[in-house]
Scaffold this motif. Structure first.
Motif, PDB file in Angstrom:
ATOM      1  N   GLN A  35      44.342  50.757  38.131  1.00 25.00           N
ATOM      2  CA  GLN A  35      44.323  51.403  36.830  1.00 25.00           C
ATOM      3  C   GLN A  35      43.041  51.025  36.095  1.00 25.00           C
ATOM      4  OE1 GLN A  35      46.623  53.632  35.988  1.00 25.00           O
ATOM      5  NE2 GLN A  35      47.632  53.229  37.958  1.00 25.00           N
ATOM      6  N   PRO A  36      42.503  51.922  35.249  1.00 28.52           N
ATOM      7  CA  PRO A  36      41.250  51.610  34.548  1.00 28.52           C
ATOM      8  C   PRO A  36      41.379  50.375  33.664  1.00 28.52           C
ATOM      9  CG  PRO A  36      41.748  53.952  34.396  1.00 28.52           C
ATOM     10  CD  PRO A  36      42.966  53.300  34.978  1.00 28.52           C
ATOM     11  N   PHE A  37      40.334  49.540  33.684  1.00 30.69           N
ATOM     12  CA  PHE A  37      40.194  48.352  32.840  1.00 30.69           C
ATOM     13  C   PHE A  37      41.248  47.288  33.123  1.00 30.69           C
ATOM     14  CE2 PHE A  37      38.578  51.964  30.313  1.00 30.69           C
ATOM     15  CZ  PHE A  37      37.249  51.582  30.201  1.00 30.69           C
ATOM     16  N   GLN A  38      41.796  47.302  34.315  1.00 33.36           N
ATOM     17  CA  GLN A  38      42.777  46.282  34.689  1.00 33.36           C
ATOM     18  C   GLN A  38      42.107  45.257  35.595  1.00 33.36           C
ATOM     19  OE1 GLN A  38      45.938  46.115  33.431  1.00 33.36           O
ATOM     20  NE2 GLN A  38      45.308  47.875  32.202  1.00 33.36           N
ATOM     21  N   ARG A  39      42.261  43.986  35.242  1.00 35.38           N
ATOM     22  CA  ARG A  39      41.676  42.900  36.017  1.00 35.38           C
ATOM     23  C   ARG A  39      42.764  41.901  36.352  1.00 35.38           C
ATOM     24  NH1 ARG A  39      38.627  43.778  31.425  1.00 35.38           N
ATOM     25  NH2 ARG A  39      36.552  44.644  31.730  1.00 35.38           N
ATOM     26  N   LEU A  40      42.519  41.123  37.358  1.00 38.73           N
ATOM     27  CA  LEU A  40      43.471  40.116  37.800  1.00 38.73           C
ATOM     28  C   LEU A  40      42.994  38.751  37.326  1.00 38.73           C
ATOM     29  CD1 LEU A  40      46.037  39.424  39.464  1.00 38.73           C
ATOM     30  CD2 LEU A  40      44.502  39.024  41.401  1.00 38.73           C
ATOM     31  N   GLY A  41      43.777  38.126  36.449  1.00 36.48           N
ATOM     32  CA  GLY A  41      43.446  36.780  36.000  1.00 36.48           C
ATOM     33  C   GLY A  41      42.306  36.765  35.012  1.00 36.48           C
ATOM     34  N   THR A  42      41.946  35.590  34.562  1.00 32.78           N
ATOM     35  CA  THR A  42      40.913  35.444  33.543  1.00 32.78           C
ATOM     36  C   THR A  42      39.516  35.645  34.097  1.00 32.78           C
ATOM     37  OG1 THR A  42      40.873  33.065  33.971  1.00 32.78           O
ATOM     38  CG2 THR A  42      42.343  33.838  32.235  1.00 32.78           C
ATOM     39  N   ASP A  43      39.373  35.529  35.453  1.00 27.82           N
ATOM     40  CA  ASP A  43      38.036  35.690  36.009  1.00 27.82           C
ATOM     41  C   ASP A  43      37.541  37.113  35.905  1.00 27.82           C
ATOM     42  OD1 ASP A  43      39.990  36.491  37.828  1.00 27.82           O
ATOM     43  OD2 ASP A  43      38.598  36.314  39.515  1.00 27.82           O
ATOM     44  N   ARG A  44      38.426  38.073  35.675  1.00 30.74           N
ATOM     45  CA  ARG A  44      38.002  39.474  35.577  1.00 30.74           C
ATOM     46  C   ARG A  44      37.887  39.936  34.131  1.00 30.74           C
ATOM     47  NH1 ARG A  44      40.193  42.901  40.720  1.00 30.74           N
ATOM     48  NH2 ARG A  44      39.985  41.254  42.245  1.00 30.74           N
ATOM     49  N   THR A  45      38.077  39.043  33.201  1.00 32.55           N
ATOM     50  CA  THR A  45      37.903  39.418  31.801  1.00 32.55           C
ATOM     51  C   THR A  45      36.476  39.176  31.343  1.00 32.55           C
ATOM     52  OG1 THR A  45      38.598  37.212  31.086  1.00 32.55           O
ATOM     53  CG2 THR A  45      40.313  38.905  31.288  1.00 32.55           C
TER      54      THR A  45
END
Length: 356
Positions: free
Chosen positions: A302-312
């Motif tokens: 899905q758009p703008f979805q990251r896994l964990g804090t490393d993808r923020t």
């Protein structure tokens, strides 16, 4: 010009059929009852005998006319009532459709289940409203996320400029450092806008289907990412079998590039990336990396979805890479599957349709 209503047509059709059936019924019933009699009257003296013919035809025609008038008079209102009752679910559907808007797509049609055809129509419209509701919700969420992603670097840029302007001891080196930071933020915004445009293009249907070799595109993408892989200490292994498919080569190249980039970006130091193509149009990209819960796999597309804090972190992508992959795969009617690896990382498979 005002078109005749369906209820009026059904009522007139019912009246016409009832009238025709009445005519046939009366004809078959009354014809056997038709009688004709001949009587011989005694003649006056010196004259021949007179023969008189009598019939009940006139009386029968009178009853016949009265019966037809009654049939015609009753069939029209009766047909009107029957048509109204039969079309009642259609009026319910029409009224519900008139009041439906983008804010009320979650409502469902409540149609009397008297006729299976109208129930099927209501279920079909309910399914359409459900898909539209999901689409509008996804669009609102996408706009909100895109606005947030674009607003964050703008806020940082404004803050840097305000701090630099407010600093009375600012030197040329300070201004130069601020300009470099602003250029980096502007480059991030440019990448985000390009990714959004690519994602929008992936949602569009393909108008021209060209034949190309998926292995060639994959080999070029792997070769282009060799320097980055060496910098990160990641071993990229390829097994490329010719895989002729049809579609948009430009979009397919973006799909492969995003998969390879995602496999390198979210990998572990000293990890590996395995890239494989098969003759049946299958592309498989597998990488080592952090453990991914199986419940989080579908969300990553899905758009703008990251896994964990490393993808923020803004320097680690915007969460659009796999969303672009999903959009391009859908445009090519390709089957996209993703499975977390037990030892960490992700394995993504894209099965393109056979070459046409």
């Amino acid at each position: 010009m005002t078109r005749p209503r369906l209820r009026t047509r059904l009522a007139l059709l019912h009246a016409g059929l009832a009238f025709a059936c009445g005519v046939l019924l009366l004809a078959f019933v009354n014809v056997p009852l038709l009688t004709a009699r001949q009587t011989t009257a005694g003649p006056p003296a010196g004259q021949p005998a007179a023969v008189q013919t009598t019939s009940n035809l006139g009386e029968m025609l009178q009853y016949y006319a009265v019966a037809l008038v009654l049939i015609a008079g009753l069939s029209v209102p009766l047909g009107w009532l029957i048509a109204g009752r039969a079309l009642r679910p259609l009026r319910v559907i029409t009224a519900a459709a008139r009041t439906t808007s983008a804010d009320s797509l979650a409502t469902r049609l409540r149609v009397p289940a008297a006729y299976q055809e109208f129930t099927d129509l209501a279920d079909t419209l309910d399914g359409l409203l459900h898909r539209l509701d999901r689409s509008f919700t996804a669009q609102r969420q996408f706009i909100a996320n895109a606005s947030h992603e674009l607003r964050t670097p703008l806020t940082v840029q404004r803050t840097l400029l305000q701090l630099t302007i407010a600093d009375p001891d600012a030197t040329a080196d300070t201004l130069r450092s601020t300009c470099h930071e602003l250029l980096e933020l502007g480059q991030q915004q440019e990448h985000l806008i390009n990714a959004l445009l690519t994602l929008a293009g992936g949602y569009q249907p393909i108008t021209r289907w060209d034949r190309f070799d998926l292995a060639d595109l994959t080999g070029k993408a792997a070769q282009d990412h060799r320097p980055e892989a060496e910098r990160r200490g990641i071993d990229v292994r390829t097994t490329l079998t010719p895989a002729p498919v049809t579609g948009d080569p430009r979009l397919a190249a973006i799909l492969v590039t995003n998969l390879v980039d995602n496999a390198l970006r979210h990998n572990a130091p000293g990890g590996t990336v395995d890239i494989t193509t098969t003759a049946h149009g299958r592309l498989l990209v597998s990488n080592t990396g952090p453990l991914i819960p199986p419940t989080e796999t579908s969300r990553l597309f899905q758009p703008f979805q990251r896994l964990g804090t490393d993808r923020t972190d803004q320097t680690d992508g915007h969460g659009l890479g796999l969303a672009i992959v999903a959009a391009i795969a859908n445009a090519h009617h390709a089957r996209l599957t993703a499975q977390p690896r037990p030892e960490g990382g992700l394995q993504i498979t894209v099965d393109f349709p056979p070459a046409r």
